[in-house]
Structure formats: C-alpha cells, structure tokens
Design a protein around this motif. Structure first.
Motif, PDB file in Angstrom:
ATOM      1  N   GLN A   1     -15.668  79.188 -10.088  1.00  0.00           N
ATOM      2  CA  GLN A   1     -15.961  78.657 -11.417  1.00  0.00           C
ATOM      3  C   GLN A   1     -16.526  79.740 -12.317  1.00  0.00           C
ATOM      4  OE1 GLN A   1     -15.097  75.794 -12.802  1.00  0.00           O
ATOM      5  NE2 GLN A   1     -16.002  76.525 -14.705  1.00  0.00           N
ATOM      6  N   ARG A   2     -17.465  80.511 -11.802  1.00  0.00           N
ATOM      7  CA  ARG A   2     -18.053  81.606 -12.592  1.00  0.00           C
ATOM      8  C   ARG A   2     -17.000  82.653 -12.949  1.00  0.00           C
ATOM      9  NH1 ARG A   2     -21.978  81.551 -15.422  1.00  0.00           N
ATOM     10  NH2 ARG A   2     -22.665  83.605 -14.863  1.00  0.00           N
ATOM     11  N   LEU A   3     -16.084  82.952 -12.015  1.00  0.00           N
ATOM     12  CA  LEU A   3     -15.016  83.912 -12.286  1.00  0.00           C
ATOM     13  C   LEU A   3     -14.098  83.405 -13.393  1.00  0.00           C
ATOM     14  CD1 LEU A   3     -13.586  86.552 -11.646  1.00  0.00           C
ATOM     15  CD2 LEU A   3     -12.365  85.357  -9.810  1.00  0.00           C
ATOM     16  N   LYS A   4     -13.747  82.119 -13.341  1.00  0.00           N
ATOM     17  CA  LYS A   4     -12.925  81.524 -14.398  1.00  0.00           C
ATOM     18  C   LYS A   4     -13.607  81.643 -15.753  1.00  0.00           C
ATOM     19  CE  LYS A   4     -10.699  78.059 -11.507  1.00  0.00           C
ATOM     20  NZ  LYS A   4     -10.605  76.621 -11.199  1.00  0.00           N
ATOM     21  N   GLU A   5     -14.919  81.379 -15.788  1.00  0.00           N
ATOM     22  CA  GLU A   5     -15.665  81.486 -17.037  1.00  0.00           C
ATOM     23  C   GLU A   5     -15.674  82.923 -17.553  1.00  0.00           C
ATOM     24  OE1 GLU A   5     -19.520  79.898 -16.131  1.00  0.00           O
ATOM     25  OE2 GLU A   5     -18.718  77.892 -15.743  1.00  0.00           O
ATOM     26  N   LEU A   6     -15.814  83.881 -16.643  1.00  0.00           N
ATOM     27  CA  LEU A   6     -15.826  85.288 -17.030  1.00  0.00           C
ATOM     28  C   LEU A   6     -14.474  85.727 -17.591  1.00  0.00           C
ATOM     29  CD1 LEU A   6     -17.259  88.055 -17.087  1.00  0.00           C
ATOM     30  CD2 LEU A   6     -16.442  88.389 -14.744  1.00  0.00           C
ATOM     31  N   VAL A   7     -13.395  85.344 -16.919  1.00  0.00           N
ATOM     32  CA  VAL A   7     -12.052  85.697 -17.385  1.00  0.00           C
ATOM     33  C   VAL A   7     -11.777  85.047 -18.736  1.00  0.00           C
ATOM     34  CG1 VAL A   7      -9.583  85.416 -16.897  1.00  0.00           C
ATOM     35  CG2 VAL A   7     -11.146  86.144 -15.079  1.00  0.00           C
ATOM     36  N   HIS A   8     -12.158  83.801 -18.891  1.00  0.00           N
ATOM     37  CA  HIS A   8     -11.979  83.097 -20.163  1.00  0.00           C
ATOM     38  C   HIS A   8     -12.734  83.821 -21.283  1.00  0.00           C
ATOM     39  CE1 HIS A   8     -11.393  79.635 -22.829  1.00  0.00           C
ATOM     40  NE2 HIS A   8     -12.654  79.805 -23.186  1.00  0.00           N
ATOM     41  N   HIS A   9     -13.960  84.195 -21.013  1.00  0.00           N
ATOM     42  CA  HIS A   9     -14.762  84.893 -22.013  1.00  0.00           C
ATOM     43  C   HIS A   9     -14.134  86.248 -22.361  1.00  0.00           C
ATOM     44  CE1 HIS A   9     -18.373  86.044 -24.225  1.00  0.00           C
ATOM     45  NE2 HIS A   9     -18.208  87.244 -23.683  1.00  0.00           N
ATOM     46  N   ALA A  10     -13.722  86.993 -21.347  1.00  0.00           N
ATOM     47  CA  ALA A  10     -13.102  88.303 -21.588  1.00  0.00           C
ATOM     48  C   ALA A  10     -11.844  88.151 -22.436  1.00  0.00           C
ATOM     49  CB  ALA A  10     -12.776  88.983 -20.261  1.00  0.00           C
ATOM     50  N   TYR A  11     -11.025  87.160 -22.115  1.00  0.00           N
ATOM     51  CA  TYR A  11      -9.781  86.939 -22.864  1.00  0.00           C
ATOM     52  C   TYR A  11     -10.067  86.615 -24.331  1.00  0.00           C
ATOM     53  CZ  TYR A  11      -5.270  84.991 -24.212  1.00  0.00           C
ATOM     54  OH  TYR A  11      -4.080  84.747 -24.858  1.00  0.00           O
ATOM     55  N   HIS A  12     -11.025  85.772 -24.576  1.00  0.00           N
ATOM     56  CA  HIS A  12     -11.285  85.299 -25.936  1.00  0.00           C
ATOM     57  C   HIS A  12     -12.191  86.216 -26.765  1.00  0.00           C
ATOM     58  CE1 HIS A  12      -9.107  81.549 -25.678  1.00  0.00           C
ATOM     59  NE2 HIS A  12      -9.568  81.429 -24.446  1.00  0.00           N
ATOM     60  N   HIS A  13     -12.821  87.202 -26.139  1.00  0.00           N
ATOM     61  CA  HIS A  13     -13.758  88.037 -26.881  1.00  0.00           C
ATOM     62  C   HIS A  13     -13.462  89.537 -26.830  1.00  0.00           C
ATOM     63  CE1 HIS A  13     -16.014  84.278 -26.385  1.00  0.00           C
ATOM     64  NE2 HIS A  13     -16.504  84.596 -27.563  1.00  0.00           N
ATOM     65  N   THR A  14     -12.427  89.946 -26.100  1.00  0.00           N
ATOM     66  CA  THR A  14     -12.130  91.368 -25.977  1.00  0.00           C
ATOM     67  C   THR A  14     -10.634  91.606 -26.132  1.00  0.00           C
ATOM     68  OG1 THR A  14     -13.922  91.495 -24.362  1.00  0.00           O
ATOM     69  CG2 THR A  14     -12.493  93.398 -24.520  1.00  0.00           C
ATOM     70  N   ARG A  15     -10.269  92.346 -27.164  1.00  0.00           N
ATOM     71  CA  ARG A  15      -8.839  92.617 -27.404  1.00  0.00           C
ATOM     72  C   ARG A  15      -8.185  93.306 -26.219  1.00  0.00           C
ATOM     73  NH1 ARG A  15      -9.131  95.899 -32.584  1.00  0.00           N
ATOM     74  NH2 ARG A  15     -11.314  95.362 -32.609  1.00  0.00           N
ATOM     75  N   TYR A  16      -8.904  94.247 -25.608  1.00  0.00           N
ATOM     76  CA  TYR A  16      -8.360  95.002 -24.479  1.00  0.00           C
ATOM     77  C   TYR A  16      -7.938  94.063 -23.343  1.00  0.00           C
ATOM     78  CZ  TYR A  16      -8.239  98.027 -20.379  1.00  0.00           C
ATOM     79  OH  TYR A  16      -7.866  98.663 -19.220  1.00  0.00           O
ATOM     80  N   TYR A  17      -8.845  93.187 -22.917  1.00  0.00           N
ATOM     81  CA  TYR A  17      -8.527  92.282 -21.817  1.00  0.00           C
ATOM     82  C   TYR A  17      -7.490  91.249 -22.228  1.00  0.00           C
ATOM     83  CZ  TYR A  17     -12.181  94.366 -19.027  1.00  0.00           C
ATOM     84  OH  TYR A  17     -12.930  95.244 -18.307  1.00  0.00           O
ATOM     85  N   ARG A  18      -7.521  90.805 -23.467  1.00  0.00           N
ATOM     86  CA  ARG A  18      -6.517  89.867 -23.936  1.00  0.00           C
ATOM     87  C   ARG A  18      -5.120  90.482 -23.782  1.00  0.00           C
ATOM     88  NH1 ARG A  18      -7.795  89.317 -29.151  1.00  0.00           N
ATOM     89  NH2 ARG A  18      -9.632  88.154 -28.515  1.00  0.00           N
ATOM     90  N   ALA A  19      -4.973  91.738 -24.189  1.00  0.00           N
ATOM     91  CA  ALA A  19      -3.684  92.422 -24.079  1.00  0.00           C
ATOM     92  C   ALA A  19      -3.252  92.551 -22.615  1.00  0.00           C
ATOM     93  CB  ALA A  19      -3.759  93.793 -24.740  1.00  0.00           C
ATOM     94  N   ILE A  20      -4.186  92.918 -21.767  1.00  0.00           N
ATOM     95  CA  ILE A  20      -3.854  93.060 -20.344  1.00  0.00           C
ATOM     96  C   ILE A  20      -3.441  91.717 -19.736  1.00  0.00           C
ATOM     97  CG2 ILE A  20      -4.859  93.494 -18.052  1.00  0.00           C
ATOM     98  CD1 ILE A  20      -6.402  95.793 -19.280  1.00  0.00           C
ATOM     99  N   PHE A  21      -4.201  90.667 -20.040  1.00  0.00           N
ATOM    100  CA  PHE A  21      -3.875  89.354 -19.494  1.00  0.00           C
ATOM    101  C   PHE A  21      -2.527  88.867 -20.013  1.00  0.00           C
ATOM    102  CE2 PHE A  21      -8.702  88.536 -19.170  1.00  0.00           C
ATOM    103  CZ  PHE A  21      -8.748  89.114 -17.918  1.00  0.00           C
ATOM    104  N   GLN A  22      -2.232  89.131 -21.276  1.00  0.00           N
ATOM    105  CA  GLN A  22      -0.948  88.713 -21.834  1.00  0.00           C
ATOM    106  C   GLN A  22       0.202  89.456 -21.186  1.00  0.00           C
ATOM    107  OE1 GLN A  22      -1.692  89.188 -26.043  1.00  0.00           O
ATOM    108  NE2 GLN A  22      -2.381  87.075 -26.256  1.00  0.00           N
ATOM    109  N   GLU A  23      -0.004  90.746 -20.876  1.00  0.00           N
ATOM    110  CA  GLU A  23       1.023  91.517 -20.152  1.00  0.00           C
ATOM    111  C   GLU A  23       1.312  90.906 -18.794  1.00  0.00           C
ATOM    112  OE1 GLU A  23       0.418  95.694 -19.571  1.00  0.00           O
ATOM    113  OE2 GLU A  23      -0.036  96.004 -21.696  1.00  0.00           O
ATOM    114  N   CYS A  24       0.281  90.352 -18.164  1.00  0.00           N
ATOM    115  CA  CYS A  24       0.427  89.755 -16.830  1.00  0.00           C
ATOM    116  C   CYS A  24       0.893  88.307 -16.880  1.00  0.00           C
ATOM    117  CB  CYS A  24      -0.896  89.826 -16.081  1.00  0.00           C
ATOM    118  SG  CYS A  24      -1.445  91.508 -15.752  1.00  0.00           S
ATOM    119  N   GLY A  25       1.031  87.766 -18.099  1.00  0.00           N
ATOM    120  CA  GLY A  25       1.494  86.397 -18.229  1.00  0.00           C
ATOM    121  C   GLY A  25       0.384  85.371 -18.193  1.00  0.00           C
ATOM    122  N   TYR A  26      -0.836  85.796 -18.449  1.00  0.00           N
ATOM    123  CA  TYR A  26      -1.972  84.870 -18.434  1.00  0.00           C
ATOM    124  C   TYR A  26      -2.011  84.068 -19.707  1.00  0.00           C
ATOM    125  CZ  TYR A  26      -6.823  83.213 -18.455  1.00  0.00           C
ATOM    126  OH  TYR A  26      -7.960  82.449 -18.508  1.00  0.00           O
TER     127      TYR A  26
END
Length: 72
Positions: free
Chosen positions: A47-72
């Motif tokens: 649960q904590r990992l999901k919250e961390l990934v969600h936060h990274a995706y919504h608050h950091t352009r770098y991670y958003r781009a990486i997650f989108q490349e992976c199909g997240y």
C-alpha cells in the motif's frame, strides 16, 4: 521503564506540538506493527509503495515520463 513513560507521555507530545511533527504517532504505529503477521506487513508495504508511485507520477515530470514509457 519510567523514562520511556515520561518520554512517550510528556516529552514527545510537547516536542510534536512545538516542531509540528508526529513522532509519537509513528512510534505507536511501529509498536503495533511488531505484532503483525508477515502478510499484514507485506500488505502495508504494498500500500505504501502504491502511494509512493502515485505521488511520484503526479508530482514529478521525470517519473511521469518514465512510467508512461513503461505503460503505467
């Protein structure tokens, strides 16, 4: 024993108020977690990992781009 009671019930609440932290709350959580089963710990970690990934995706352009490349 008396020192831990003084710390928990007197010093930490005052320190938390002054520093605007939640150390006592986190200590209480850690004490409860000691009694958890491995399954409960894994569920909490996931649960904590999901919250961390969600936060990274919504608050950091770098991670958003990486997650989108992976199909997240």
């Amino acid at each position: 024993m008396i020192y831990s009671l003084i710390l928990k019930n007197a010093l930490l609440p005052v320190a938390d108020r002054l520093m605007k932290t939640s150390i006592r709350k986190k200590m209480d959580m850690l004490q409860r977690m000691q009694l958890w089963s491995p399954e409960q710990i894994e569920e909490w970690q996931n649960q904590r990992l999901k919250e961390l990934v969600h936060h990274a995706y919504h608050h950091t352009r770098y991670y958003r781009a990486i997650f989108q490349e992976c199909g997240y």
